[in-house]
Design an enzyme around this catalytic site. Structure first.
Site, PDB file in Angstrom:
ATOM      1  N   CYS A  79      -3.822  15.853  12.948  1.00 50.51           N
ATOM      2  CA  CYS A  79      -5.181  16.032  13.454  1.00 50.51           C
ATOM      3  C   CYS A  79      -5.199  15.942  14.984  1.00 50.51           C
ATOM      4  CB  CYS A  79      -6.118  15.032  12.773  1.00 50.51           C
ATOM      5  SG  CYS A  79      -7.835  15.476  12.998  1.00 50.51           S
ATOM      6  N   HIS A 167      -5.319  16.165   7.167  1.00 51.87           N
ATOM      7  CA  HIS A 167      -4.842  14.782   6.978  1.00 51.87           C
ATOM      8  C   HIS A 167      -3.987  14.662   5.716  1.00 51.87           C
ATOM      9  CE1 HIS A 167      -7.070  12.593  10.110  1.00 51.87           C
ATOM     10  NE2 HIS A 167      -7.942  13.583   9.987  1.00 51.87           N
ATOM     11  N   GLU A 169      -2.290  12.270   4.753  1.00 54.08           N
ATOM     12  CA  GLU A 169      -2.249  10.891   4.246  1.00 54.08           C
ATOM     13  C   GLU A 169      -3.376  10.570   3.275  1.00 54.08           C
ATOM     14  OE1 GLU A 169      -3.112  11.898   7.162  1.00 54.08           O
ATOM     15  OE2 GLU A 169      -4.646  10.689   8.129  1.00 54.08           O
ATOM     16  N   SER A 221      -3.215 -21.936   0.381  1.00 53.35           N
ATOM     17  CA  SER A 221      -4.654 -21.834   0.125  1.00 53.35           C
ATOM     18  C   SER A 221      -4.934 -21.552  -1.343  1.00 53.35           C
ATOM     19  CB  SER A 221      -5.221 -20.679   0.944  1.00 53.35           C
ATOM     20  OG  SER A 221      -4.695 -19.466   0.439  1.00 53.35           O
ATOM     21  N   GLY A 222      -3.880 -21.293  -2.112  1.00 56.23           N
ATOM     22  CA  GLY A 222      -4.095 -20.838  -3.486  1.00 56.23           C
ATOM     23  C   GLY A 222      -4.123 -19.322  -3.560  1.00 56.23           C
ATOM     24  N   GLY A 223      -4.257 -18.659  -2.414  1.00 55.31           N
ATOM     25  CA  GLY A 223      -4.296 -17.195  -2.363  1.00 55.31           C
ATOM     26  C   GLY A 223      -2.886 -16.610  -2.400  1.00 55.31           C
ATOM     27  N   ASP A 225      -1.254 -14.484  -0.366  1.00 55.49           N
ATOM     28  CA  ASP A 225      -0.408 -14.348   0.829  1.00 55.49           C
ATOM     29  C   ASP A 225       0.343 -15.641   1.150  1.00 55.49           C
ATOM     30  OD1 ASP A 225      -1.556 -11.874   0.918  1.00 55.49           O
ATOM     31  OD2 ASP A 225      -2.941 -12.344   2.546  1.00 55.49           O
ATOM     32  N   SER A 227       0.931 -18.083  -0.799  1.00 53.73           N
ATOM     33  CA  SER A 227       1.817 -18.460  -1.901  1.00 53.73           C
ATOM     34  C   SER A 227       3.136 -17.681  -1.839  1.00 53.73           C
ATOM     35  CB  SER A 227       1.147 -18.188  -3.252  1.00 53.73           C
ATOM     36  OG  SER A 227      -0.092 -18.837  -3.324  1.00 53.73           O
TER      37      SER A 227
END
Ligand code: XMP
Length: 507
Positions: A79, A167, A169, A221-223, A225, A227
């Site tokens: 583009c 585009h 993508e 955090s328990g999340g 990432d 972990s």
């Protein structure tokens, strides 16, 4: 050496998508600001120029000298990237007579062009720019057209440089992945060996090298990432990693114990800290959402810092920062906005070196790494949950009693989603406790109790979201269960607002 494609970012909204597509081709890539090409980096095998919100004529348009880059690497301009290369070599770029937004179809493709290998006339491509290249400069040859755009794609003679005005993508360009694959595999000669397994292998080796015998502390955090970051570090340095999981009292029902059990099952060295009393007392009477966030953010940093100081000789703070948090995004004014950190203020306060083993990964790649590391699916595919937790889902002031009511209602909703096979179909879900009481009747008695709102959204990145169209039967069951089982709630509503203009959380 890990070979890579460099994506130069001219500010398009789809730049990250280009990155994801290249990664999906098992090729490592980095997104850098348009003027920060890493000259001298011998691992670069090709370059992609992104689109831009600007027209090449705009005064503020991002401009850069590509001569040295074009001399050494295959280049694909997308583009604006294509328009800029053509324009800066003497071609003409003009506002399209009819702006070609959206769908178009390739009406002609140059025979044997390697970028279009396996792509046929008629293939749908996605356009999204007001300008078009009306004539290409000397030395550029058109290699594809659509009905309304003659120079839909060009190649520069004698060098492996292409420009495409559409585009590739985006999902709506039907053969976009094929085109990018032709560029990455055939033209840049990528070995296509980047995957979760190779990432783990190289990262574990690099972490051992970087950290040696140093001690590292990480906030869980328990999340997903934090972990995954912890399990990866544990594999690299074992007991030299200490994790701290702070319970601020605003977690979901049983979450602290469940997640602690999972962490211990994974062999992590975790200290769980119940700091709920401190947070409840600091939050008492506070109703302003931003104040709540600040109190929790600061409280978290203080508790974490205090615990970490009980450990001796810690040199590093590890965080689960991921790639979208780190990409220097270009604002429209041309200034660069730098990353944010997961735990605001912590690195500065603690005076530790920062270790971010996932900083190169997109979210779906973090999940793939977690699976490859053998982590349980319930940790990997958890919905996002805000750092301040239920505090931003209780409108008005927070008391332990309100948190308990909300935890019960939330558990019914979330367990219901799991039981009905709907959990993985929504991006995120939760219950909001409203500062409203309403009249009801239970048995022969009039009630005057709280109302809650259910929120469930579909999304791909939380930037935009739609309310989830959950089955009526399911909602009826959840509503019934909440009203019958949660004391103090006599009314359930469903939030049917999309983002924008609403947000996912209510506060
Ligand atoms: P909104 O409400 O802005 O949320 O549409 C977008 C995503 O971000 C999460 N969120 C937060 N996460 N701290 C966090 O760690 C916060 O203060 C916070 N506020 C919102 C939200 O849950 C959603 O996934």
């Amino acid at each position: 050496m890990q070979e890579k494609i460099i994506i130069l970012d001219f500010g398009s909204q789809t730049t990250q998508l280009i990155g994801r597509r290249v990664r999906e081709l098992n090729t490592y890539c980095e997104i850098l600001p348009y003027n920060k090409f890493p000259f001298g980096d011998e691992s670069v095998i090709g370059v992609i120029l992104s689109g831009s919100p600007f027209s090449v004529y705009d005064e503020k348009a991002f401009k850069v000298d590509l001569t040295e880059i074009r001399k050494h690497f295959p280049v694909l301009g997308i583009c604006y990237g294509a328009q800029f290369m053509a324009f800066s070599s003497g071609g003409s770029v003009e506002p399209a007579p009819s702006r070609e937004y959206g769908r178009a179809h390739l009406s002609w493709i140059a025979p044997e062009d390697p970028l279009f290998k396996g792509i046929e006339v008629g293939s749908q491509v996605w356009m999204s720019h007001g300008d078009t290249i009306t004539s290409v400069p000397a030395g550029f040859v058109t290699v594809a057209s659509t009905d309304s755009v003659t120079n839909a794609a060009y190649k520069i003679e004698g060098e492996p440089t292409w420009g495409v005005q559409f585009h590739p993508e985006v999902y709506h360009s039907t053969d976009g992945v094929k085109l990018l694959s032709n560029f990455v595999k055939d033209i840049c000669h990528s070995k296509c060996d980047w995957d979760a397994e190779s990432f783990i292998e190289t990262t574990v080796a690099a972490l051992r090298e970087q950290l040696g015998d140093d001690k590292v502390v990480l906030g869980l955090s328990g999340g997903v990432d934090s972990s995954v970051a912890a399990v990866l570090l544990n594999r690299a340095i074992g007991k030299n990693l200490t994790c701290i999981f702070v319970d601020h009292g605003m977690l979901r029902k049983n979450e602290f114990n469940d997640v602690m059990r999972d962490y211990e099952g994974l062999g992590l060295n975790v200290i769980g800290v119940d700091a709920s009393k401190k947070f409840f007392s600091e939050l008492a009477g506070v109703t302003d959402p931003e104040k709540k966030r600040k109190i929790i953010g600061k409280g978290f940093v203080d508790v974490f810092d205090e615990e970490a100081h009980k450990l001796t000789d810690v040199k590093w703070l590890a965080q689960g920062t991921i790639y979208p948090d780190c990409i220097e995004s270009l604002s429209i004014t041309g200034t660069t906005i730098k990353s944010h950190h997961n735990v605001g203020g912590l690195p500065e306060k603690m005076n530790l070196k920062l270790c971010e083993p996932l900083r190169l990964l997109f979210k779906d790649e973090v999940r793939a790494v977690g699976r490859q590391l053998g982590m349980p699916e319930r940790l990997i595919s958890r919905h996002p949950f805000p750092g301040p937790g239920l505090a931003v889902r209780i409108l008005g002031d927070i008391t332990p009693e309100k948190v308990a009511v909300l935890q019960e209602a939330d558990a019914i909703f979330i367990n219901g989603l799991r039981e009905w096979g709907l959990y993985d179909k929504v991006w995120q879900a939760g219950v909001i406790l409203l500062p409203v009481q309403s009249v009801g009747v239970m048995g022969d008695e009039r009630t005057y109790e709280r109302a809650v709102a259910l929120r469930a959204v579909t999304s791909t990145d939380a930037m935009t979201a739609d309310w989830a169209h959950l089955p009526y039967d399911f909602m009826a069951k959840v509503s019934n269960d909440i009203i019958n089982k949660v004391r103090g709630v006599n009314r359930v509503c469903y939030d049917i607002s999309s983002k924008p203009p609403a947000t996912i959380e209510w506060e």
